[in-house]
Design a protein around this motif. Structure first.
Motif, short mmCIF file in Angstrom:
data_model
loop_
_atom_site.label_atom_id
_atom_site.label_comp_id
_atom_site.label_asym_id
_atom_site.label_seq_id
_atom_site.Cartn_x
_atom_site.Cartn_y
_atom_site.Cartn_z
N VAL A 176 5.95 -1.44 4.63
CA VAL A 176 5.71 -2.49 3.59
C VAL A 176 4.29 -2.43 3.21
O VAL A 176 3.29 -2.00 4.06
N CYS A 177 3.87 -2.95 2.11
CA CYS A 177 2.71 -3.02 1.44
C CYS A 177 1.79 -3.98 2.54
O CYS A 177 2.43 -5.10 2.53
N PRO A 178 0.52 -3.66 2.61
CA PRO A 178 -0.40 -4.51 3.68
C PRO A 178 -1.19 -5.46 2.75
O PRO A 178 -1.94 -6.19 3.29
N PHE A 179 -1.25 -5.52 1.28
CA PHE A 179 -2.15 -6.13 0.62
C PHE A 179 -1.91 -7.68 0.76
O PHE A 179 -2.33 -8.48 0.75
N CYS A 180 -0.63 -8.06 -0.28
CA CYS A 180 -0.35 -9.25 -0.30
C CYS A 180 1.09 -9.80 0.18
O CYS A 180 1.75 -9.34 0.53
N GLY A 181 1.28 -11.16 0.17
CA GLY A 181 2.26 -11.82 0.72
C GLY A 181 3.59 -11.54 0.13
O GLY A 181 4.46 -12.01 0.44
N VAL A 182 3.53 -10.79 -1.12
CA VAL A 182 4.75 -10.75 -1.80
C VAL A 182 5.60 -9.60 -0.82
O VAL A 182 7.04 -9.86 -0.76
N GLY A 183 4.95 -8.76 -0.16
CA GLY A 183 5.88 -8.13 0.77
C GLY A 183 6.63 -7.08 0.28
O GLY A 183 7.68 -6.86 0.58
N CYS A 184 5.93 -6.10 -0.73
CA CYS A 184 6.86 -4.81 -1.47
C CYS A 184 7.04 -3.94 -0.36
O CYS A 184 6.28 -3.46 0.32
N GLN A 185 8.26 -3.26 -0.44
CA GLN A 185 8.58 -2.14 0.44
C GLN A 185 8.32 -0.99 -0.29
O GLN A 185 8.39 -0.85 -1.42
N LEU A 237 5.97 -1.70 -7.66
CA LEU A 237 4.65 -1.82 -6.81
C LEU A 237 3.61 -2.16 -7.80
O LEU A 237 3.51 -1.86 -9.08
N CYS A 238 2.50 -2.89 -7.20
CA CYS A 238 1.31 -3.01 -8.29
C CYS A 238 0.17 -1.79 -7.92
O CYS A 238 0.42 -1.00 -6.95
N VAL A 239 -0.88 -2.16 -8.47
CA VAL A 239 -1.93 -1.13 -8.59
C VAL A 239 -2.55 -0.94 -7.05
O VAL A 239 -2.60 0.21 -6.62
N LYS A 240 -2.19 -2.25 -6.55
CA LYS A 240 -3.02 -1.99 -4.94
C LYS A 240 -1.93 -1.19 -4.04
O LYS A 240 -2.31 -0.44 -3.32
N GLY A 241 -0.82 -1.67 -4.32
CA GLY A 241 0.26 -0.97 -3.42
C GLY A 241 0.60 0.53 -3.87
O GLY A 241 1.00 1.22 -2.91
N ARG A 242 0.34 0.80 -4.90
CA ARG A 242 0.78 2.34 -5.33
C ARG A 242 -0.48 3.08 -5.11
O ARG A 242 -0.45 4.28 -4.56
N HIS A 292 -0.50 -11.87 -7.29
CA HIS A 292 0.99 -11.72 -6.55
C HIS A 292 1.75 -10.75 -7.83
O HIS A 292 2.70 -11.27 -8.19
N PRO A 293 1.15 -9.66 -8.22
CA PRO A 293 1.48 -9.09 -9.40
C PRO A 293 3.03 -8.68 -9.59
O PRO A 293 3.57 -8.69 -10.68
N VAL A 294 3.72 -8.19 -8.58
CA VAL A 294 5.25 -8.01 -8.46
C VAL A 294 5.67 -9.25 -8.73
O VAL A 294 6.96 -9.27 -9.41
N ALA A 295 5.46 -10.43 -7.87
CA ALA A 295 6.15 -11.71 -8.12
C ALA A 295 6.09 -12.09 -9.43
O ALA A 295 7.10 -12.81 -10.15
FE1 SF4 Z 1 1.61 -4.83 -2.45
FE2 SF4 Z 1 1.02 -5.40 -4.94
FE3 SF4 Z 1 3.49 -5.82 -3.99
FE4 SF4 Z 1 1.55 -7.27 -3.19
S1 SF4 Z 1 2.40 -7.19 -5.42
S2 SF4 Z 1 2.84 -6.39 -1.59
S3 SF4 Z 1 -0.42 -6.03 -3.30
S4 SF4 Z 1 2.42 -3.87 -4.19
#
Ligand code: SF4
Length: 700
Positions: free
Chosen positions: A14-23, A48-53, A194-197
């Motif tokens: 799971v992505c550790p950055f935001c509360g969206v919780g992208c896998q 995913l957004c730039v942080k997750g990727r 919350h870019p993916v949301a």
């Molecule tokens: Fe990670 Fe971006 Fe998804 Fe948030 S929106 S969980 S920062 S990839």
């Protein structure tokens, strides 16, 4: 990205950055994360957004802490340590020595009369680590002085939700917007935070959903809005009360729903009578007809959702803001059905889970009150330990005050960075410097670790095992992709070793044993097992071992004694300080897309830091012209707490005479400027409003 030759292993997590919780899937070669791809998780469906990727190379940064460190005799405390050369102030120690030293300092304070120790846990760690942290403070020190960054983000939202709905979590996942025909997004900037949301919100608008975006800033989502309400900072309650006044006056409310599921409606109606759009327009800055149109649009929708962020919560009237949003949803019957619900967008990756796990001073796990004798007894029976205090503990800002007052003399801080994140941060830094004993557990020498007596090197998210709970109430498994550097260890292991040295009878050998213990007193985890989470995400509540979980809750009543939700009227409360001749502008702080919170991770990520390398603030171009300031110039921002020099950008999204300042940059630390005045219910500081003076740097 690359092809299969680019990696020799892949691990889903799971992505550790935001509360969206992208896998996501880590692609690994030679114990290094080479790149990351999205996975079809319930919250992100491969996105995913730039942080997750691109944001993971921080874990290989040369500043990583790889050995336990003990402060050298006489080394001064303060922001004076080069994170690349910690040996000027600290000496390396074995784990045995460092843990003994950490525990002895805390135990010595425990032995003295008074409540001398407090703890800050982390919303970046796992549920199991959060649970262990609060247990360590409660069982080990007998009181509830344990908190974490939820106090600085959604504490007021949780306070209002528990009061009026009976539960602090969202009533519907953000993905439910797919079934809505109208949505309010207020006090948040999801495209950046919350870019993916936000991608779901944009899709909703593109297929014709009515999107009502309310914010003092012209946030990016506004481009997709059917209605854009750029209200004055601090004008939220007046604006929302005016919208509800319209719904009452024009009888657009859902009388059947109100009669069946709510209480206090007559009082609410009477309260709203005076908040006419005409009276509220000068206060909130929105024309009466615009207020009317937005109110009608929301009330006439078949199914509506309300999303909010820290623009709502981080005020001294943050709880009142959330009360208004809850009332708006209740009076329109927009809870408990498809496409409807209340959704405070949670910030940190595990702030929902850490709060659920009891990392807060007034609640044990599952928001069970520490003042309830039966609740404490249920926990001490599982913990096999004596009773602990029935008094609510101190919150984040209150703990700093207690240090100044001499009532707290030692702290255990895991993964939090109050020397950057607290309001009026110079005051907080002075408090940290006053501590007799400070134990910091982290992956980098954070600003807070500059004040530590002992530093315990921990694991980054991609190096550990544990569950996390996202903004949607979805519990997901985090898996280790790589091994930690040097002697760094997983946080749960460090907590266990410290607890043992504090005399606690802890024998956990794996996070799954902690999860099993959590389930004993956490009904929210019924039907959710470690084994299930190894193969699927589960949304709580889950009604059976096969149920993937309930995306929408409270369709048949609320978890309150009356089974009804409550309308709680909110009056207008002015911000704690208003602009005046000395401080004529309004300062708003927040995040930006590339940097996460205090920047300890993202500013050490090559890609993210390359995109956004320099401290910056934003102001309206007309204001800059008036001041004779060019974009790119350095300006000085001064509030009643202090000053920072920072480069300014022109941004038409910022209202005239407002300043927006991200809080990720230590060289222009936004929280030197912010006000520590608190919301009386959620105890959250007013990060979103301070009176500020703006001058050209060097001329002040
Ligand atoms: Fe990670 Fe971006 Fe998804 Fe948030 S929106 S969980 S920062 S990839």
């Amino acid at each position: 990205a690359g092809d299969s030759k680019d990696f020799d292993r892949e691990v889903e997590s799971v992505c550790p950055f935001c509360g969206v919780g992208c896998q996501l899937s880590f692609k690994i070669k030679d114990n290094k994360i080479k790149y990351v791809t999205g996975v079809d998780g319930p919250a992100n469906e491969n996105r995913l957004c730039v942080k997750g990727r691109f944001g993971f190379d921080y874990i290989d940064h040369p500043h990583r802490l790889t050995k336990p460190l003990i402060r050298k005799e006489g080394a001064p405390k303060g922001l004076n340590v080069d994170p690349g050369n910690v040996h000027t102030h600290f000496r390396e120690a074995s784990w045995e020595e460092a843990l003994d030293f950490a525990a002895k300092g805390l135990a010595d304070l425990r032995a003295r009369k008074g409540t001398y120790v407090a703890g800050f846990g982390s919303a970046k760690c796992s549920n199991e680590e959060a649970y262990l942290f609060q247990k360590l403070i409660r069982q080990g020190f007998g009181h509830n002085n344990v908190d974490h960054c939820t106090r600085l983000c959604h504490a007021s939202s949780v306070s209002a939700l528990i009061e009026n709905v009976g539960s602090g979590a969202v009533t519907a996942t953000f993905n439910e917007i797919e079934n809505a025909d109208v949505a309010i997004v207020i006090g948040c900037n999801p495209i950046e935070n919350h870019p993916v949301a936000a991608t779901y919100f944009k899709q909703f608008a593109k297929r014709g959903g009515k999107l009502i975006v309310c914010d003092p800033r012209g946030v990016g989502l506004g481009k997709f809005a059917s209605h854009r309400l750029l209200f004055k900072p601090g004008g939220d309650v007046s604006m929302l009360n005016a919208m509800m006044n319209v719904i009452v006056t024009e009888e657009l409310y859902d009388a059947e729903y109100i009669a069946q599921f709510t209480e206090n409606w007559e009082e609410m109606k009477a309260h709203l009578a005076e908040y006419t759009p005409e009276k509220m327009a000068p206060i909130c800055g929105i024309e009466p007809e615009v207020l009317r149109d937005a109110a009608r649009t929301f009330a006439k929708g078949k199914a509506g959702m309300i999303f909010w962020g820290m623009g709502v919560s981080q005020h001294i009237h943050g709880t009142d803001n959330s009360r208004c949003l809850i009332s708006l949803a209740l009076m329109t019957g927009n809870v408990g059905k498809p496409g409807a619900g209340l959704h405070p967008l949670r910030g940190q990756n595990n702030v929902q889970g850490a709060s659920d796990a009891g990392l807060i001073p007034m609640f044990l796990p599952d928001y069970q009150s520490v003042t309830d004798d039966g609740v404490r007894s249920a926990f001490t029976s599982v913990w096999n330990s004596p009773d602990f205090s029935n008094q609510k503990g101190l919150t984040v800002v209150e703990i700093m005050e207690a240090i100044h007052a001499g009532d707290i003399k030692g702290m255990y801080i895991l993964g939090e960075n109050p020397a950057m994140s607290d309001p009026d941060v110079d005051h907080a830094r002075a408090a940290l410097a006053m501590l007799d004993h400070l134990v910091v557990q982290d992956i980098f020498l954070t600003e807070t670790a500059n004040y530590a007596d002992v530093i315990l090197p921990a694991s980054a998210w991609a190096e550990k095992t544990g569950t996390v709970t996202n903004t949607n109430r979805q519990v997901q498994m985090g898996r280790p992709a790589v091994t930690p550097p040097g002697e760094a260890r997983e946080d749960w292991w460090i907590e266990v070793e410290l607890a043992k040295r504090l005399g606690l009878d802890w024998s956990y050998t794996h996070p799954k044993e902690v999860f099993a213990e959590m389930k004993l007193n956490m009904g929210s985890l019924d039907n959710i097992t470690w084994e299930r989470l190894e193969s699927e995400a589960v949304t709580y509540p889950s009604l059976s071992p096969e149920d993937p979980g309930q995306a929408i809750v409270f369709g048949d009543g609320f978890p309150r004694a009356s089974k009804r939700a409550r309308f709680t009227p909110a009056k207008i409360i002015d911000p704690d300080e208003r602009p005046d001749t000395e401080y004529p502008f309004v300062l708003i702080t927040g995040r930006q897309l590339e940097h996460w919170h205090t920047g300890s991770m993202t500013r050490r990520s090559n890609v993210l830091d390359a995109v956004e390398p320099e401290a910056n603030c934003s102001m309206n171009p007309a204001t800059l012209r008036r001041m004779g300031v060019e974009p790119g110039d350095m300006i000085k921002l001064t509030t009643r707490r202090g000053s920072v020099d920072v480069m300014v950008r022109a941004d038409r999204a910022i209202a005239e005479d407002n300043v927006f300042l991200p809080f990720a940059y230590v060289e222009a630390a936004a929280n030197i400027l912010t006000n520590s005045a608190l919301d009386p219910f959620g105890k959250i500081p007013e990060f979103k409003y301070a009176a500020v003076r703006v001058e050209k740097a060097g001329e002040a």
